[in-house]
Design an enzyme around this catalytic site. Structure first.
Site, mmCIF file in Angstrom:
data_model
loop_
_atom_site.group_PDB
_atom_site.id
_atom_site.type_symbol
_atom_site.label_atom_id
_atom_site.label_comp_id
_atom_site.label_asym_id
_atom_site.label_seq_id
_atom_site.Cartn_x
_atom_site.Cartn_y
_atom_site.Cartn_z
ATOM 1 N N ASP A 34 36.105 22.576 53.321
ATOM 2 C CA ASP A 34 34.827 22.981 53.915
ATOM 3 C C ASP A 34 35.039 23.347 55.380
ATOM 4 O OD1 ASP A 34 33.760 22.355 51.552
ATOM 5 O OD2 ASP A 34 32.525 20.660 52.236
ATOM 6 N N PHE A 37 36.548 26.693 55.757
ATOM 7 C CA PHE A 37 35.532 27.695 55.441
ATOM 8 C C PHE A 37 34.606 27.903 56.649
ATOM 9 C CE2 PHE A 37 31.424 29.044 53.848
ATOM 10 C CZ PHE A 37 31.777 30.106 53.022
ATOM 11 N N SER A 83 3.004 39.047 34.057
ATOM 12 C CA SER A 83 3.267 37.686 33.588
ATOM 13 C C SER A 83 3.485 37.727 32.074
ATOM 14 C CB SER A 83 2.125 36.762 33.963
ATOM 15 O OG SER A 83 0.959 37.259 33.387
ATOM 16 N N LEU A 84 3.696 36.585 31.492
ATOM 17 C CA LEU A 84 3.969 36.525 30.054
ATOM 18 C C LEU A 84 2.810 35.859 29.333
ATOM 19 C CD1 LEU A 84 7.626 35.162 30.239
ATOM 20 C CD2 LEU A 84 6.976 37.361 29.261
ATOM 21 N N GLU A 114 15.506 32.777 25.921
ATOM 22 C CA GLU A 114 15.990 32.215 27.195
ATOM 23 C C GLU A 114 15.114 31.022 27.536
ATOM 24 O OE1 GLU A 114 15.361 35.298 30.033
ATOM 25 O OE2 GLU A 114 16.983 36.512 29.223
ATOM 26 N N LYS A 116 12.602 29.087 30.054
ATOM 27 C CA LYS A 116 11.634 29.513 31.068
ATOM 28 C C LYS A 116 11.844 28.620 32.285
ATOM 29 C CE LYS A 116 6.955 31.145 31.505
ATOM 30 N NZ LYS A 116 6.509 30.556 32.740
ATOM 31 N N ASP A 118 11.382 26.990 35.778
ATOM 32 C CA ASP A 118 10.168 26.670 36.514
ATOM 33 C C ASP A 118 10.431 26.765 38.019
ATOM 34 O OD1 ASP A 118 7.581 26.030 36.840
ATOM 35 O OD2 ASP A 118 7.805 23.888 36.436
ATOM 36 N N ARG A 137 6.590 37.551 44.144
ATOM 37 C CA ARG A 137 5.729 38.236 43.179
ATOM 38 C C ARG A 137 4.382 38.614 43.803
ATOM 39 N NH1 ARG A 137 1.888 36.674 39.389
ATOM 40 N NH2 ARG A 137 1.846 37.984 37.542
ATOM 41 N N GLU A 174 14.399 34.044 39.035
ATOM 42 C CA GLU A 174 13.614 32.873 39.432
ATOM 43 C C GLU A 174 14.394 32.042 40.446
ATOM 44 O OE1 GLU A 174 10.796 33.074 37.790
ATOM 45 O OE2 GLU A 174 9.849 31.098 37.904
ATOM 46 N N TYR A 226 17.097 37.245 35.403
ATOM 47 C CA TYR A 226 16.870 37.503 33.981
ATOM 48 C C TYR A 226 16.438 38.926 33.686
ATOM 49 C CZ TYR A 226 12.301 36.085 35.732
ATOM 50 O OH TYR A 226 11.176 35.962 36.487
ATOM 51 N N LYS A 289 12.382 37.464 23.976
ATOM 52 C CA LYS A 289 12.317 38.881 24.342
ATOM 53 C C LYS A 289 12.934 39.732 23.242
ATOM 54 C CE LYS A 289 12.892 37.650 29.170
ATOM 55 N NZ LYS A 289 13.750 37.590 30.352
ATOM 56 N N LYS A 313 5.500 27.322 25.415
ATOM 57 C CA LYS A 313 5.481 26.205 26.359
ATOM 58 C C LYS A 313 5.694 24.885 25.628
ATOM 59 C CE LYS A 313 4.209 27.778 30.537
ATOM 60 N NZ LYS A 313 2.965 27.495 31.147
ATOM 61 N N CYS A 407 1.612 -9.829 52.484
ATOM 62 C CA CYS A 407 2.921 -9.228 52.212
ATOM 63 C C CYS A 407 3.677 -10.080 51.186
ATOM 64 C CB CYS A 407 3.724 -9.124 53.498
ATOM 65 S SG CYS A 407 5.397 -8.526 53.216
ATOM 66 N N CYS A 410 6.795 -11.699 53.180
ATOM 67 C CA CYS A 410 6.720 -12.615 54.323
ATOM 68 C C CYS A 410 5.326 -13.237 54.493
ATOM 69 C CB CYS A 410 7.143 -11.893 55.605
ATOM 70 S SG CYS A 410 5.928 -10.677 56.168
ATOM 71 N N CYS A 425 2.610 -3.924 56.103
ATOM 72 C CA CYS A 425 2.857 -5.271 56.595
ATOM 73 C C CYS A 425 3.177 -5.123 58.081
ATOM 74 C CB CYS A 425 4.043 -5.899 55.857
ATOM 75 S SG CYS A 425 4.634 -7.379 56.736
ATOM 76 N N CYS A 431 9.762 -9.467 58.928
ATOM 77 C CA CYS A 431 9.681 -9.235 57.482
ATOM 78 C C CYS A 431 11.041 -8.731 56.984
ATOM 79 C CB CYS A 431 8.571 -8.215 57.217
ATOM 80 S SG CYS A 431 8.315 -7.856 55.478
HETATM 81 S S1 IVH Z 1 10.791 37.526 31.916
HETATM 82 C C1 IVH Z 1 6.903 40.532 32.370
HETATM 83 N N1 IVH Z 1 12.282 35.410 31.715
HETATM 84 O O1 IVH Z 1 7.691 33.331 34.068
HETATM 85 C C2 IVH Z 1 7.462 39.294 32.889
HETATM 86 N N2 IVH Z 1 10.342 35.263 33.074
HETATM 87 O O2 IVH Z 1 4.907 34.143 33.114
HETATM 88 C C3 IVH Z 1 8.865 39.145 32.418
HETATM 89 N N3 IVH Z 1 10.046 33.100 34.164
HETATM 90 O O3 IVH Z 1 6.770 35.603 36.557
HETATM 91 C C4 IVH Z 1 9.419 37.911 32.907
HETATM 92 N N4 IVH Z 1 11.851 32.153 33.345
HETATM 93 O O4 IVH Z 1 8.596 34.015 37.118
HETATM 94 C C5 IVH Z 1 11.178 35.930 32.270
HETATM 95 N N5 IVH Z 1 13.733 33.620 31.445
HETATM 96 C C6 IVH Z 1 12.641 34.143 31.995
HETATM 97 C C7 IVH Z 1 11.796 33.405 32.846
HETATM 98 C C8 IVH Z 1 10.653 34.005 33.384
HETATM 99 C C9 IVH Z 1 10.803 31.984 34.120
HETATM 100 C C10 IVH Z 1 8.784 33.231 34.928
HETATM 101 C C11 IVH Z 1 8.733 34.467 35.787
HETATM 102 C C12 IVH Z 1 7.494 35.188 35.442
HETATM 103 C C13 IVH Z 1 6.729 34.170 34.657
HETATM 104 C C14 IVH Z 1 5.950 34.908 33.596
#
Ligand code: IVH
Length: 669
Positions: A34, A37, A83-84, A114, A116, A118, A137, A174, A226, A289, A313, A407, A410, A425, A431
């Protein structure tokens, strides 16, 4: 060094740093330490400061941040970030599959599944191989330009060398904060008496929108990609786009899978239901997908989401178990935390036995009673939570919980400050967990770093009465340590040596180690840099404290309260008399560096972070010269807001470099 030599060294350093970064983040391997580096990076940064014209927008020096963005520019996405649609059951998924099948009119098709992730969606635009823009976004149509912050994410390539991809392409993915980083960050917050962050997702999102990219860099964010948008016709399936992204050096989660039908999709869902908890990030479902790009096009979009993809979900996991007891913990700051002692239960991949109940209000809100059957949940939050009581199971003889008044350690009556939820406390000096907690805080790695001292030894030293404050450590003699159970000659000499060595700890780490409420490591660094030594800090008034960048009223009040206590001053004096350094190192002191040696500056306009005089001071402290008028000999015009246009014209005519406050920050970093 001649400019040619500098240029080739910059190229060489950038290549080496990029090589080691890739090796480390993609293959988890390191060929150099490190330290080595950091040396390479430092050399590059210094050369770029000397020769700003050699600094490329994709230079690896950008990873450390240093720019300040007060307001993020709003940018329009090339195509909206949609969004999905969500599904929650097998039936929903089957309906989706029927819609796809109908839309494709009998063609064969396959899915890519894939996880999802978070985190926070991000869009990266590359032009001629160089990362040009990173955006959030936002509302889907327009997002914030967070390029400088995104550049600090080590796994996002700053440049890609791929001739097969169009000159402009966009990658989406993400950004997330890995679980271990989130946990460490929260531990640190709790340690200084702050409320922990609720979950990793919000923390990642908040971090990405911080004004100081230097702090973003310390947040150790990561990113899974993705999606790839390119004109290249060879990338004709989602699977190929993932493979292409991976070859280009993007971070692709290896968890995706090709599935030929919904049955295989369901198997994928089942496979990851438990296993996903072993991943370094939170996932709340999966994304399905259609693989073929042309079929994706054929299916198209609704107003909000693609018809070729959907998410499934996982149910937020919850379990019921028995509340056997409510116990109370006393922290270093005296804060009382009630804890639910539960009959062990399996939840989201781990066994849950205990859960924090935060404070008295929470117990009252849930009307929790010992003996209750309770619901425990682990959703986006890593820490399990008691979310409610199964009233139908409550015994008729159960009594409401009475919060403790004294407490548990004590017996001192607890206090609760006006407007605060937490009980404290007040017996700070008597304490045991508070005293031991302060010593543990003091010796930790980020403070005095005395690793020959552990929790058990601190217990022993405390029980025997040898050490009841950090300063007592420095009075310990070899004989005293030898008298402790299980201490032999070697362990004793190690301990004494460790304590002795800690006297070289820099001032900012000592300041952090003192355990002043709300003074974490970063705050301690800011204070040390501003006041240079303890005496100046101790003399500072409230107004002078809040003038320091990033020191707010809460920290200032806490410092004043700490300074007003005689026992604290006595501790400091004793530590000083043992030779601890209560001032910053000469090299960090003025002059701070010779980084601007031989360079002349005109400072003009109004600045966001510094006052004009403050800037002039910094220039001088770093070896630079401040002059008042623009001439052909001038090196830089440091331009703020509201600078007169004639100055700019003149500088431009004379080819003087005009730099902004953030350029300047980069220079002196
Ligand atoms: S594909 C048209 N793939 O989920 C949107 N989204 O509800 C295509 N997300 O805004 C998105 N993992 O932030 C895709 N493997 C994944 C994902 C993913 C998380 C999130 C993404 C998107 C939201 C859609």
């Amino acid at each position: 060094m001649s400019i040619d030599k500098a240029q080739s060294r910059v190229t060489e350093l950038a290549a080496q740093i990029t090589h080691h970064t890739k090796l480390y983040y993609q293959e988890r391997k390191s060929e150099i330490s490190d330290y080595e580096f950091d040396q390479l990076l430092e050399e590059l940064i210094k050369l770029e400061i000397k020769h700003p014209e050699l600094k490329h927008p994709d230079s690896p020096s950008q990873r450390v941040g240093g720019t300040i963005t007060k307001n993020f520019e709003n940018v329009t996405h090339r195509t909206p970030m949609l969004s999905l649609g969500n599904t929650y059951s097998q039936e929903d998924l089957e309906e989706f599959d029927v819609r796809v099948s109908k839309g494709l009119e009998g063609q064969e098709y396959e899915y890519i599944c894939e996880l999802k992730f978070d985190g926070v969606a991000i869009s990266l635009t590359y032009e001629n191989g160089i990362l040009k823009q990173a955006a959030t976004r936002g509302d889907g149509t327009r997002g914030d330009n967070i390029t400088n912050n995104a550049k600090t994410i080590r796994t996002i390539p700053l440049n890609v060398n791929d001739k097969t991809i169009s000159s402009i392409f966009e990658v989406r993915g993400e950004v997330f904060m890995p679980k271990n980083i989130f946990e460490a960050l929260n531990k640190e917050k709790i340690d200084i008496g702050e409320e922990p962050y609720a979950n990793a997702r919000n923390t990642a999102s908040g971090s990405l929108k911080m004004q100081d990219s230097g702090i973003v860099s310390t947040r150790k964010l990561d990113c899974f990609l993705y999606s790839l948008t390119t004109d290249n016709k060879n990338v004709d399936s989602h699977e190929k786009s993932l493979a292409t992204l991976s070859e280009m050096g993007f971070n692709i989660s290896p968890t995706f899978k090709r599935c030929n039908n919904i049955k295989e999709v369901l198997a994928y869902i089942n496979h990851w239901e438990e296993k996903r908890h072993e991943l370094p990030l939170e996932t709340d479902g999966i994304v399905i997908k259609v693989n073929s790009m042309s079929q994706q096009e054929q299916l198209g979009f609704t107003a909000k989401s693609p018809r070729w993809a959907i998410s499934y979900k996982y149910k937020s996991e919850s379990a019921t178990t028995l509340l056997n007891d409510i116990t109370y913990q006393v922290g270093r700051t005296g804060a009382i935390t009630p804890v639910a002692e539960l009959t062990p239960v399996q939840l989201a991949g781990t066994t849950v036995k205990r859960a924090s109940l935060h404070n008295a209000n929470e117990i009252e809100r849930l009307d929790l009673r010992v003996g209750d059957t309770v619901f425990v949940e682990k959703g986006g939050e890593i820490i399990p939570k008691v979310t409610g009581v199964d009233q139908s199971m409550r015994s008729k003889s159960s009594d409401p919980t009475l919060y403790i008044t004294d407490c548990p350690e004590c017996n001192t009556p607890l206090i609760r400050n006006e407007g605060e939820a937490v009980h404290y406390c007040p017996n700070i000096n008597g304490c045991p967990p508070q005293i031991k907690g302060r010593i543990e805080h003091f010796i930790q790695r980020k403070a005095m770093d005395i690793d020959s001292l552990g929790e058990r030894t601190i217990d022993q030293l405390f029980e025997t009465g040898l050490v009841t404050s950090p300063a007592d450590l420095y009075d310990l003699t070899t004989d005293q340590v030898l008298s402790l159970e299980s201490f032999k000659e070697l362990s004793t000499s190690n301990l004494i040596k460790g304590i002795e060595n800690s006297k070289n700890t820099p001032f900012e780490s000592i300041l952090f180690g003192l355990g002043i409420r709300f003074v974490g490591k970063t705050v301690a660094e800011k204070l040390a840099l501003h006041f240079h030594n303890w005496d100046q800090l101790a003399l500072a008034t409230y107004d002078q404290l809040i003038e320091v960048p990033e020191i707010g009223t809460r920290i200032a009040e806490s410092l004043i309260a700490f300074l007003s206590k005689e026992e604290n001053i006595e501790q400091i004096n004793r530590l000083k008399s043992h030779g601890l350094k209560f001032e910053i190192e000469a090299s960090a002191n003025q002059p701070e560096s010779d980084i601007l040696q031989g360079k002349s500056f005109v400072v003009s306009g109004v600045f966001e972070e510094y006052g004009r005089d403050e800037l002039k001071d910094i220039i001088k402290k770093n070896g630079g010269k401040v002059v008042s008028s623009i001439s052909g000999k001038l090196d830089y015009l440091l331009a703020g807001d509201k600078m007169g246009p004639s100055k700019r014209d003149k500088a431009e005519k004379l080819k003087v470099s005009i730099i902004s406050e953030s350029d300047f920050n980069q220079m002196i970093k």
